[in-house]
Design a protein around this motif. Structure first.
Motif, mmCIF file in Angstrom:
data_model
loop_
_atom_site.group_PDB
_atom_site.id
_atom_site.type_symbol
_atom_site.label_atom_id
_atom_site.label_comp_id
_atom_site.label_asym_id
_atom_site.label_seq_id
_atom_site.Cartn_x
_atom_site.Cartn_y
_atom_site.Cartn_z
ATOM 1 N N ARG A 178 55.952 36.397 21.756
ATOM 2 C CA ARG A 178 56.965 36.088 20.681
ATOM 3 C C ARG A 178 57.850 34.832 21.062
ATOM 4 N NH1 ARG A 178 59.217 39.045 16.094
ATOM 5 N NH2 ARG A 178 60.501 37.356 16.451
ATOM 6 N N SER A 179 57.352 33.772 21.734
ATOM 7 C CA SER A 179 58.056 32.685 21.969
ATOM 8 C C SER A 179 57.141 31.375 21.761
ATOM 9 C CB SER A 179 58.408 32.503 23.592
ATOM 10 O OG SER A 179 57.197 32.727 24.140
ATOM 11 N N PHE A 180 57.627 30.442 21.088
ATOM 12 C CA PHE A 180 56.961 29.284 20.595
ATOM 13 C C PHE A 180 56.659 28.474 21.855
ATOM 14 C CE2 PHE A 180 58.195 30.312 16.281
ATOM 15 C CZ PHE A 180 57.064 29.720 15.509
ATOM 16 N N GLY A 181 55.359 27.813 21.913
ATOM 17 C CA GLY A 181 55.158 26.914 23.263
ATOM 18 C C GLY A 181 54.446 28.241 24.155
ATOM 19 N N SER A 182 54.156 29.280 23.800
ATOM 20 C CA SER A 182 53.414 29.995 24.923
ATOM 21 C C SER A 182 52.156 29.508 25.081
ATOM 22 C CB SER A 182 53.554 31.661 24.482
ATOM 23 O OG SER A 182 52.609 31.494 23.308
ATOM 24 N N LEU A 183 51.412 29.675 26.141
ATOM 25 C CA LEU A 183 49.974 29.634 26.538
ATOM 26 C C LEU A 183 49.028 30.408 25.961
ATOM 27 C CD1 LEU A 183 50.724 27.791 30.060
ATOM 28 C CD2 LEU A 183 50.494 26.616 28.030
ATOM 29 N N VAL A 184 47.788 30.160 25.450
ATOM 30 C CA VAL A 184 46.972 30.767 25.156
ATOM 31 C C VAL A 184 46.396 31.686 26.333
ATOM 32 C CG1 VAL A 184 44.782 29.522 25.513
ATOM 33 C CG2 VAL A 184 44.918 31.094 23.650
ATOM 34 N N ARG A 185 46.629 31.576 27.384
ATOM 35 C CA ARG A 185 46.271 32.129 28.702
ATOM 36 C C ARG A 185 46.987 33.429 28.689
ATOM 37 N NH1 ARG A 185 41.691 30.591 29.885
ATOM 38 N NH2 ARG A 185 41.475 28.551 30.689
ATOM 39 N N ARG A 186 48.366 33.649 28.028
ATOM 40 C CA ARG A 186 48.980 34.698 27.943
ATOM 41 C C ARG A 186 48.263 35.852 27.015
ATOM 42 N NH1 ARG A 186 54.950 33.530 26.684
ATOM 43 N NH2 ARG A 186 54.951 35.859 27.150
ATOM 44 N N GLU A 241 47.002 44.265 30.237
ATOM 45 C CA GLU A 241 48.184 45.190 30.390
ATOM 46 C C GLU A 241 48.031 46.319 29.451
ATOM 47 O OE1 GLU A 241 51.862 42.717 29.656
ATOM 48 O OE2 GLU A 241 51.341 41.579 31.326
ATOM 49 N N GLU A 242 47.770 46.053 28.348
ATOM 50 C CA GLU A 242 47.297 47.382 27.358
ATOM 51 C C GLU A 242 46.330 48.205 27.725
ATOM 52 O OE1 GLU A 242 48.428 49.272 23.585
ATOM 53 O OE2 GLU A 242 49.411 47.947 24.811
ATOM 54 N N ALA A 243 45.283 47.833 28.439
ATOM 55 C CA ALA A 243 44.361 48.493 28.688
ATOM 56 C C ALA A 243 44.680 49.101 29.917
ATOM 57 C CB ALA A 243 42.978 47.479 28.962
ATOM 58 N N ARG A 244 45.426 48.618 30.858
ATOM 59 C CA ARG A 244 46.146 49.388 31.946
ATOM 60 C C ARG A 244 46.896 50.454 31.554
ATOM 61 N NH1 ARG A 244 48.340 44.869 35.019
ATOM 62 N NH2 ARG A 244 46.210 44.279 35.121
ATOM 63 N N ARG A 245 47.863 50.072 30.520
ATOM 64 C CA ARG A 245 49.030 51.126 30.180
ATOM 65 C C ARG A 245 48.351 52.318 29.237
ATOM 66 N NH1 ARG A 245 52.453 47.368 28.881
ATOM 67 N NH2 ARG A 245 51.429 46.857 26.957
ATOM 68 N N LEU A 278 38.912 50.292 24.522
ATOM 69 C CA LEU A 278 39.828 49.312 23.906
ATOM 70 C C LEU A 278 38.947 48.156 23.250
ATOM 71 C CD1 LEU A 278 43.203 48.307 25.150
ATOM 72 C CD2 LEU A 278 41.638 46.572 24.901
ATOM 73 N N VAL A 279 39.197 47.880 22.015
ATOM 74 C CA VAL A 279 38.568 46.831 21.388
ATOM 75 C C VAL A 279 39.538 45.772 21.086
ATOM 76 C CG1 VAL A 279 36.989 45.974 19.709
ATOM 77 C CG2 VAL A 279 36.819 48.331 20.942
ATOM 78 N N ALA A 280 39.584 44.475 21.473
ATOM 79 C CA ALA A 280 40.361 43.344 20.980
ATOM 80 C C ALA A 280 39.821 42.906 19.625
ATOM 81 C CB ALA A 280 40.522 42.584 22.029
ATOM 82 N N VAL A 281 40.527 42.800 18.530
ATOM 83 C CA VAL A 281 40.208 42.301 17.424
ATOM 84 C C VAL A 281 40.914 41.004 16.989
ATOM 85 C CG1 VAL A 281 38.929 44.231 16.411
ATOM 86 C CG2 VAL A 281 41.446 44.255 16.071
ATOM 87 N N ASP A 282 40.409 40.088 16.478
ATOM 88 C CA ASP A 282 41.148 39.009 15.821
ATOM 89 C C ASP A 282 40.748 38.407 14.510
ATOM 90 O OD1 ASP A 282 38.918 37.394 16.073
ATOM 91 O OD2 ASP A 282 39.536 36.189 17.629
ATOM 92 N N GLY A 283 39.751 39.468 13.781
ATOM 93 C CA GLY A 283 39.366 39.002 12.397
ATOM 94 C C GLY A 283 38.370 37.937 12.533
ATOM 95 N N VAL A 325 40.195 37.678 30.010
ATOM 96 C CA VAL A 325 40.391 39.094 30.383
ATOM 97 C C VAL A 325 39.575 39.538 31.413
ATOM 98 C CG1 VAL A 325 39.725 41.190 29.207
ATOM 99 C CG2 VAL A 325 40.791 39.636 28.012
ATOM 100 N N VAL A 326 38.075 38.871 31.517
ATOM 101 C CA VAL A 326 37.281 39.125 32.692
ATOM 102 C C VAL A 326 37.700 38.919 34.010
ATOM 103 C CG1 VAL A 326 34.914 38.246 33.783
ATOM 104 C CG2 VAL A 326 35.247 38.754 30.980
ATOM 105 N N ARG A 327 38.470 37.459 34.240
ATOM 106 C CA ARG A 327 39.166 37.213 35.313
ATOM 107 C C ARG A 327 40.193 38.044 35.985
ATOM 108 N NH1 ARG A 327 41.325 33.015 35.446
ATOM 109 N NH2 ARG A 327 41.462 32.252 33.415
ATOM 110 N N THR A 328 41.138 38.870 35.005
ATOM 111 C CA THR A 328 42.395 39.434 35.483
ATOM 112 C C THR A 328 42.190 40.762 35.282
ATOM 113 O OG1 THR A 328 43.339 39.048 33.047
ATOM 114 C CG2 THR A 328 43.578 37.375 34.729
#
Length: 158
Positions: free
Chosen positions: A89-97, A104-108, A6-11, A136-139
């Motif tokens: 999908r919620s304004f005010g979310s923390l970058v830690r999410r 979760e995607e890697a696990r699923r 799994l590769v996470a990409v953000d541009g 990601v490393v910590r969790t």
């Protein structure tokens, strides 16, 4: 040997380096490849529309372009990757999410390896901006390969 990468990409340039390494490993090990991008209000790129509905539509479109570009690169190397656009999908979310969604995607899926770029932030910028790669490393219970961004000059070299 990895079978599912799994590769996470953000541009970003750092993300591009992680993508290159993920593709290289997938080709070398004949592994399946999954590309993910997380859309949230803190990491969205481009012009920010005035209404939340327009914002999410624009942010999703940017995320889809990032994933399509990454998919095209993999296809050029002989890999047909799966893609996944994840959303907070919620304004005010923390970058830690963001790390939580990637893990979760890697696990699923389930992934044997997560490849992600790291900007190598330190000190105050890391505290203020957080680090998706660090989260990601910590969790993650899955192996994680961190790919550094472009070389930074040491303080002595400046």
């Amino acid at each position: 040997m990895y079978k599912r990468i799994l590769v996470a990409v953000d541009g970003s340039a750092t993300s591009e380096r992680a993508l290159e390494e993920g593709i290289r490993l997938a080709v070398e090990q004949r592994a399946r490849l999954r590309l993910v991008h997380v859309v949230d209000e803190l990491t969205a790129k481009g012009d920010i529309p005035a209404t939340p509905g327009d914002f999410w539509k624009a942010a999703r479109k940017v995320g889809e372009r990032i994933l399509e570009s990454a998919r095209e690169r993999a296809v050029r190397e002989g890999i047909e990757p799966e893609t996944s656009l994840l959303e907070i999908r919620s304004f005010g979310s923390l970058v830690r999410r963001v790390p939580n969604l990637i893990v979760e995607e890697a696990r699923r899926w389930p992934a044997d390896l997560i490849v992600i770029g790291t900007h190598g932030r330190r000190g105050l910028s890391k505290i203020l901006l957080g680090s998706v790669a660090d989260g990601v490393v910590r969790t993650s219970g899955t192996s994680v390969l961190l790919i550094r961004g472009a070389e930074r000059k040491s303080r002595r070299a400046r």
